[in-house]
Every structure is written in structure tokens, then in C-alpha cells.
Design a protein around this motif. Structure first.
Motif, PDB file in Angstrom:
ATOM      1  N   TYR A  69       3.762  -3.415   1.763  1.00  0.00           N
ATOM      2  CA  TYR A  69       2.343  -3.515   1.427  1.00  0.00           C
ATOM      3  C   TYR A  69       1.482  -2.735   2.409  1.00  0.00           C
ATOM      4  O   TYR A  69       1.891  -2.456   3.532  1.00  0.00           O
ATOM      5  N   VAL A  70       0.335  -2.317   1.959  1.00  0.00           N
ATOM      6  CA  VAL A  70      -0.681  -1.696   2.803  1.00  0.00           C
ATOM      7  C   VAL A  70      -1.918  -2.528   2.607  1.00  0.00           C
ATOM      8  O   VAL A  70      -2.241  -2.885   1.478  1.00  0.00           O
ATOM      9  N   ARG A  71      -2.606  -2.843   3.686  1.00  0.00           N
ATOM     10  CA  ARG A  71      -3.841  -3.594   3.519  1.00  0.00           C
ATOM     11  C   ARG A  71      -5.020  -2.722   3.931  1.00  0.00           C
ATOM     12  O   ARG A  71      -5.037  -2.160   5.020  1.00  0.00           O
ATOM     13  N   LEU A  72      -5.979  -2.600   3.038  1.00  0.00           N
ATOM     14  CA  LEU A  72      -7.193  -1.850   3.374  1.00  0.00           C
ATOM     15  C   LEU A  72      -8.172  -2.792   4.068  1.00  0.00           C
ATOM     16  O   LEU A  72      -8.147  -4.000   3.850  1.00  0.00           O
ATOM     17  N   SER A  73      -9.034  -2.203   4.891  1.00  0.00           N
ATOM     18  CA  SER A  73      -9.891  -3.024   5.756  1.00  0.00           C
ATOM     19  C   SER A  73     -10.994  -3.762   4.996  1.00  0.00           C
ATOM     20  O   SER A  73     -11.572  -4.718   5.481  1.00  0.00           O
ATOM     21  N   ARG A  74     -11.305  -3.270   3.791  1.00  0.00           N
ATOM     22  CA  ARG A  74     -12.266  -3.970   2.942  1.00  0.00           C
ATOM     23  C   ARG A  74     -12.005  -3.524   1.512  1.00  0.00           C
ATOM     24  O   ARG A  74     -11.075  -2.748   1.283  1.00  0.00           O
ATOM     25  N   ASN A  75     -12.805  -3.980   0.580  1.00  0.00           N
ATOM     26  CA  ASN A  75     -12.617  -3.571  -0.804  1.00  0.00           C
ATOM     27  C   ASN A  75     -13.191  -2.165  -1.020  1.00  0.00           C
ATOM     28  O   ASN A  75     -14.389  -1.951  -0.931  1.00  0.00           O
ATOM     29  N   PHE A  76     -12.287  -1.216  -1.240  1.00  0.00           N
ATOM     30  CA  PHE A  76     -12.721   0.161  -1.441  1.00  0.00           C
ATOM     31  C   PHE A  76     -12.721   0.538  -2.919  1.00  0.00           C
ATOM     32  O   PHE A  76     -13.078   1.657  -3.264  1.00  0.00           O
ATOM     33  N   GLY A  77     -12.262  -0.353  -3.770  1.00  0.00           N
ATOM     34  CA  GLY A  77     -12.198  -0.045  -5.201  1.00  0.00           C
ATOM     35  C   GLY A  77     -10.810   0.424  -5.601  1.00  0.00           C
ATOM     36  O   GLY A  77     -10.051   0.950  -4.785  1.00  0.00           O
ATOM     37  N   LYS A  78     -10.490   0.230  -6.866  1.00  0.00           N
ATOM     38  CA  LYS A  78      -9.130   0.506  -7.333  1.00  0.00           C
ATOM     39  C   LYS A  78      -8.740   1.970  -7.167  1.00  0.00           C
ATOM     40  O   LYS A  78      -7.591   2.279  -6.860  1.00  0.00           O
ATOM     41  N   GLU A  79      -9.682   2.892  -7.374  1.00  0.00           N
ATOM     42  CA  GLU A  79      -9.332   4.319  -7.280  1.00  0.00           C
ATOM     43  C   GLU A  79      -8.878   4.659  -5.858  1.00  0.00           C
ATOM     44  O   GLU A  79      -7.897   5.357  -5.671  1.00  0.00           O
ATOM     45  N   ALA A  80      -9.610   4.146  -4.869  1.00  0.00           N
ATOM     46  CA  ALA A  80      -9.248   4.411  -3.475  1.00  0.00           C
ATOM     47  C   ALA A  80      -7.930   3.729  -3.134  1.00  0.00           C
ATOM     48  O   ALA A  80      -7.074   4.305  -2.444  1.00  0.00           O
ATOM     49  N   ALA A  81      -7.746   2.498  -3.641  1.00  0.00           N
ATOM     50  CA  ALA A  81      -6.509   1.771  -3.367  1.00  0.00           C
ATOM     51  C   ALA A  81      -5.308   2.537  -3.932  1.00  0.00           C
ATOM     52  O   ALA A  81      -4.262   2.666  -3.291  1.00  0.00           O
ATOM     53  N   LEU A  82      -5.503   3.069  -5.118  1.00  0.00           N
ATOM     54  CA  LEU A  82      -4.429   3.833  -5.755  1.00  0.00           C
ATOM     55  C   LEU A  82      -4.137   5.108  -4.958  1.00  0.00           C
ATOM     56  O   LEU A  82      -2.973   5.486  -4.762  1.00  0.00           O
ATOM     57  N   ALA A  83      -5.195   5.743  -4.473  1.00  0.00           N
ATOM     58  CA  ALA A  83      -5.007   6.951  -3.665  1.00  0.00           C
ATOM     59  C   ALA A  83      -4.210   6.623  -2.407  1.00  0.00           C
ATOM     60  O   ALA A  83      -3.303   7.367  -2.008  1.00  0.00           O
ATOM     61  N   ALA A  84      -4.514   5.475  -1.780  1.00  0.00           N
ATOM     62  CA  ALA A  84      -3.773   5.050  -0.591  1.00  0.00           C
ATOM     63  C   ALA A  84      -2.306   4.854  -0.940  1.00  0.00           C
ATOM     64  O   ALA A  84      -1.409   5.285  -0.202  1.00  0.00           O
ATOM     65  N   GLY A  85      -2.060   4.217  -2.090  1.00  0.00           N
ATOM     66  CA  GLY A  85      -0.688   3.981  -2.528  1.00  0.00           C
ATOM     67  C   GLY A  85       0.049   5.284  -2.790  1.00  0.00           C
ATOM     68  O   GLY A  85       1.208   5.446  -2.403  1.00  0.00           O
ATOM     69  N   LEU A  86      -0.617   6.226  -3.424  1.00  0.00           N
ATOM     70  CA  LEU A  86       0.035   7.509  -3.753  1.00  0.00           C
ATOM     71  C   LEU A  86       0.428   8.255  -2.478  1.00  0.00           C
ATOM     72  O   LEU A  86       1.425   8.957  -2.438  1.00  0.00           O
ATOM     73  N   ARG A  87      -0.374   8.098  -1.436  1.00  0.00           N
ATOM     74  CA  ARG A  87      -0.057   8.792  -0.186  1.00  0.00           C
ATOM     75  C   ARG A  87       1.062   8.111   0.575  1.00  0.00           C
ATOM     76  O   ARG A  87       1.752   8.734   1.362  1.00  0.00           O
ATOM     77  N   ARG A  88       1.218   6.799   0.366  1.00  0.00           N
ATOM     78  CA  ARG A  88       2.229   6.079   1.127  1.00  0.00           C
ATOM     79  C   ARG A  88       3.557   5.946   0.379  1.00  0.00           C
ATOM     80  O   ARG A  88       4.579   5.654   0.979  1.00  0.00           O
ATOM     81  N   ALA A  89       3.538   6.142  -0.922  1.00  0.00           N
ATOM     82  CA  ALA A  89       4.751   5.933  -1.717  1.00  0.00           C
ATOM     83  C   ALA A  89       5.822   6.924  -1.296  1.00  0.00           C
ATOM     84  O   ALA A  89       5.526   8.067  -0.965  1.00  0.00           O
ATOM     85  N   ARG A  90       7.091   6.449  -1.291  1.00  0.00           N
ATOM     86  CA  ARG A  90       8.180   7.325  -0.857  1.00  0.00           C
ATOM     87  C   ARG A  90       9.025   7.821  -2.017  1.00  0.00           C
ATOM     88  O   ARG A  90       9.915   8.636  -1.828  1.00  0.00           O
ATOM     89  N   GLY A  91       8.765   7.305  -3.208  1.00  0.00           N
ATOM     90  CA  GLY A  91       9.665   7.557  -4.334  1.00  0.00           C
ATOM     91  C   GLY A  91       9.661   8.984  -4.850  1.00  0.00           C
ATOM     92  O   GLY A  91       8.737   9.750  -4.609  1.00  0.00           O
ATOM     93  N   ASP A  92      10.730   9.322  -5.567  1.00  0.00           N
ATOM     94  CA  ASP A  92      10.792  10.602  -6.278  1.00  0.00           C
ATOM     95  C   ASP A  92      10.003  10.507  -7.572  1.00  0.00           C
ATOM     96  O   ASP A  92       9.643  11.511  -8.158  1.00  0.00           O
ATOM     97  N   ALA A  93       9.811   9.273  -8.012  1.00  0.00           N
ATOM     98  CA  ALA A  93       8.927   9.024  -9.153  1.00  0.00           C
ATOM     99  C   ALA A  93       8.055   7.849  -8.763  1.00  0.00           C
ATOM    100  O   ALA A  93       8.502   6.921  -8.094  1.00  0.00           O
ATOM    101  N   VAL A  94       6.791   7.900  -9.149  1.00  0.00           N
ATOM    102  CA  VAL A  94       5.836   6.872  -8.740  1.00  0.00           C
ATOM    103  C   VAL A  94       5.125   6.343  -9.979  1.00  0.00           C
ATOM    104  O   VAL A  94       4.696   7.124 -10.824  1.00  0.00           O
ATOM    105  N   VAL A  95       5.049   5.022 -10.076  1.00  0.00           N
ATOM    106  CA  VAL A  95       4.381   4.411 -11.232  1.00  0.00           C
ATOM    107  C   VAL A  95       3.302   3.438 -10.753  1.00  0.00           C
ATOM    108  O   VAL A  95       3.624   2.406 -10.190  1.00  0.00           O
ATOM    109  N   PRO A  96       2.026   3.755 -10.935  1.00  0.00           N
ATOM    110  CA  PRO A  96       0.986   2.776 -10.624  1.00  0.00           C
ATOM    111  C   PRO A  96       0.937   1.712 -11.717  1.00  0.00           C
ATOM    112  O   PRO A  96       1.028   2.040 -12.893  1.00  0.00           O
ATOM    113  N   MET A  97       0.860   0.445 -11.308  1.00  0.00           N
ATOM    114  CA  MET A  97       0.800  -0.637 -12.302  1.00  0.00           C
ATOM    115  C   MET A  97      -0.216  -1.682 -11.886  1.00  0.00           C
ATOM    116  O   MET A  97      -0.455  -1.881 -10.706  1.00  0.00           O
ATOM    117  N   ASP A  98      -0.803  -2.361 -12.870  1.00  0.00           N
ATOM    118  CA  ASP A  98      -1.670  -3.500 -12.564  1.00  0.00           C
ATOM    119  C   ASP A  98      -0.792  -4.707 -12.313  1.00  0.00           C
ATOM    120  O   ASP A  98       0.282  -4.835 -12.885  1.00  0.00           O
TER     121      ASP A  98
END
Ligand code: UDP
Ligand code: MG
Length: 339
Positions: A69-98
Motif C-alpha cells: 500500500y501507499v498512503r497519501l498525506s491527504r485526499n488528493f482525489g482519485k486521479e492523483a491516487a491512480l497516478a501514484a499507483g501507476l508510478r509505484r506499480a511493478r507489474g508488466d501489466a497493470v489494472v486499476p480497479m475500484d
């Protein structure tokens, strides 16, 4: 081969455990399709939750090596959260999910199969939005229609953030420096081979929606301003046409007054000056808009193009480096390093 699932969460204490449990069998099937040795990670991005979400994630991550998990310091909104996830993901394929199971995990193996068949982006398209309220459906439809009328790259309708992205696509999206992020637009902008899988959208499993109308409105504005400068440009045309009509009418008034004399004292002179000034102003606003539009484009510092492959790197066998080379110029290297 690794598969990353990115799950942005905001105050989802009731949903996380259900999600982790529900996704297991489908994740296993997806990994089986990839082949032996395939691994998965569930990467939660805690978007500044104020409930028990952080503790739940901590516990899960300690118990299960698959969960990060990654924790953001405050609520930055889903788009920013997703961007954080995309930068941290290690996979060869990445799937964002609710996390609320509205993106059904049973679609996951299908996405993976299309990916293995060669698609770089596999969109999951909702064929049935009946679980969304009428108002949300109406506004969503209107939004897609409006944005696709003006956007330079069409944004597929009824495709949310739920989709599979190949590593090359994730790297390309991560290399875009802009901060007003509209992920659906970025995913469309980077290109690559796209496949589509249909599904019908479920209702929220637990908790309640985090979207308020104001937020969605903000997202829509971000989406339009990030995808196109059309709202600025139309003033050039509206201004030009109005100025033309104004100048023509002013010319007619001058001619009319000179040939038939004054009917109403002052009318012609006032009308002509109002029309002239109005026309000049509209035209100059249009010209300003042209420049502002160009500035808006430049400050985004998107690469000029993205290369998918080339003869020099293909088939050499010795160089397993990234197959996507993003065109680089000095201007946007700092952003990239910051990322
Ligand atoms: N979410 C988030 N940050 C926000 C809003 C939402 O991370 O500011 C997450 C939320 O926890 C959920 C996903 O984004 O996992 C989708 O949110 P939601 O289900 O509330 O949206 P809806 O399905 O109603 O459009
Ligand atoms: Mg939802």
C-alpha cells in the motif's frame, strides 16, 4: 511476468476485506493464464482516508506479501491516487480497479487473455449502466459526447479507469509531466494497440460513492481543458464572424447615411463606433485565445510522439531494455526525473 492491480481507496473500511477475498480466485485464474511463475500484487493507494482504512491496509500488507500500500498525506482525489499507483506499480501489466467491486473481478482473466494475445491496452467497457442513477448516466453520456466532439484523441465511451495497461503504456503515461491529470484522456492519448472487453456494471458492494456532483463537474472540466484547446479557439471563429458582420453593417450604415441623409441624429455614428469596437475586441480575444491555447499545450510538456518499437532494438536479443522510447527533449526531463 507480474500483474499489478492498483486500487485507490478513500474511507473504504467496509469494502477492502471483501474486495481482497472476492478477487483471489479470479486473480489465480489470470495468473494461470499468464503461465508458471506469474506473480501478482495488490497495490492499494490510500487517498487520505480518515477511517480505519490505513490500519486495515497495514495489517493486510503485514500478513500477505502480495499486498502493498501507499498512503497519501491527504485526499488528493482519485486521479492523483491512480497516478501514484501507476508510478509505484511493478507489474508488466497493470489494472486499476475500484475497491467496491463495481469493476467485476471476473473480467480480469479476460483482460489478461487479450493482453497475452498482443493488445497493449485492454479496455473494459460497460455495456449496461443501469446500476448508475439516471442523472449520472445522462451527465456521463453528455460528457463523452461533448469531449469527443472536440478532443484530439477520441476517448472511448463507457470505459472507466478499469482497464489493463501494458508496462510500455504505463511508462508512457508516467512520462507525461502534466499535473492536471485526466487519466482516461492520457490513456487514450498515448495510443498503442487497443482491445475491448464488455461487462455489465455491478452495484456498489459496500460503503457509499465518494463522488459528489461538484467533484465530477471539476473532473469533466479538467478532462476537457486537458484534452483540447477548442473552448479557447472557438472565440477566434465566433469573433471573426461577428466582426465581419459588424464591419459589413457599419459599412452599410456609413453608405446609407451618406446617400440618404440622417434619419435619427447620432444613430449612425454611435452604431458604427460600437460595432467597430465590438468587432475589434472579439477578434483580439480570439487572437489571445490562440496564444493562450498554445501556452497551455506547451506547459503540459507532453512528448511530441511515443515510439512503440524500431528496427535497432528489435530482434537483437541482447537488449531487454524498455521497448517504449519516449521522445525526450531537455524541456521535460526534470519532470520525468521527479516522477
Ligand atoms: N476514491 C479515491 N479518492 C477519491 C474518491 C474515490 O481513491 O477522492 C476511490 C474509492 O475509494 C473507490 C474508487 O475511487 O475505490 C471509486 O470511487 P466510487 O466507487 O466512490 O465512485 P463511483 O463508482 O461512484 O463513480
Ligand atoms: Mg463505485
Amino acid at each position: 511476468m507480474h500483474l499489478s492491480i492498483i486500487i485507490p481507496v478513500l474511507n473504504e473500511e467496509d469494502s477492502i476485506d471483501t474486495f481482497v477475498e472476492a478477487i483471489q480466485p479470479h486473480l489465480m485464474r489470470a495468473l494461470a493464464a499468464i503461465g508458471p511463475g506469474a506473480q501478482a500484487e495488490l497495490l492499494f493507494v490510500d487517498d487520505g482516508s480518515t477511517d480505519r482504512t490505513p490500519e486495515i491496509l497495514k495489517e493486510l500488507a503485514a500478513r500477505d506479501p502480495m499486498i502493498r500500500y501507499v498512503r497519501l498525506s491527504r485526499n488528493f482525489g482519485k486521479e492523483a491516487a491512480l497516478a501514484a499507483g501507476l508510478r509505484r506499480a511493478r507489474g508488466d501489466a497493470v489494472v486499476p480497479m475500484d475497491v467496491d467491486l463495481q469493476d467485476p473481478p471476473e473480467v480480469l482473466p479476460q483482460l489478461v487473455r487479450e493482453w497475452l494475445a498482443g493488445a497493449k491496452v485492454v479496455n473494459a467497457r460497460r455495456v449496461d449502466r443501469s446500476t448508475d442513477g439516471r442523472f449520472k448516466r445522462l451527465t456521463a453520456n453528455g460528457f463523452y459526447r461533448a469531449i469527443n466532439m472536440v478532443s484530439e484523441t477520441p476517448i472511448p465511451e463507457n470505459v472507466g479507469d478499469f482497464r489493463l495497461l501494458d508496462r510500455t503504456v504505463v511508462d508512457a503515461v508516467n512520462s507525461l509531466g502534466e499535473t492536471a491529470r485526466f487519466n482516461k484522456g492520457l490513456f487514450a492519448w498515448v495510443g498503442f494497440k487497443v482491445a475491448t472487453v464488455d461487462y455489465s456494471r455491478a452495484t456498489r458492494a459496500a460503503g457509499e460513492t465518494k463522488w459528489r456532483f461538484r467533484r465530477l463537474w471539476g473532473l469533466a472540466i479538467d478532462g476537457i481543458t486537458a484534452s483540447t484547446t477548442a473552448p479557447l479557439r472557438i472565440w477566434t471563429y465566433i469573433g471573426g464572424v461577428t466582426a465581419l458582420i459588424a464591419f459589413a453593417y457599419a459599412g452599410f450604415l456609413i453608405f446609407h447615411t451618406l446617400s440618404t441623409g440622417v434619419d435619427v441624429p447620432g444613430y449612425a455614428s454611435i452604431m458604427v463606433s460600437v460595432l467597430m469596437l465590438g468587432g475589434i475586441q472579439l477578434l483580439s480575444i480570439g487572437i489571445l485565445g490562440e496564444y493562450v491555447g498554445r501556452i497551455a499545450k506547451e506547459v503540459r510538456q507532453r512528448p511530441l510522439y511515443i515510439v512503440e518499437g524500431e528496427s535497432d532494438s528489435a530482434g537483437t536479443g541482447g537488449n531487454p531494455g524498455p521497448s517504449t522510447t519516449v521522445h525526450e527533449d531537455k524541456a521535460w526531463t526534470p519532470q520525468r526525473m521527479r516522477a
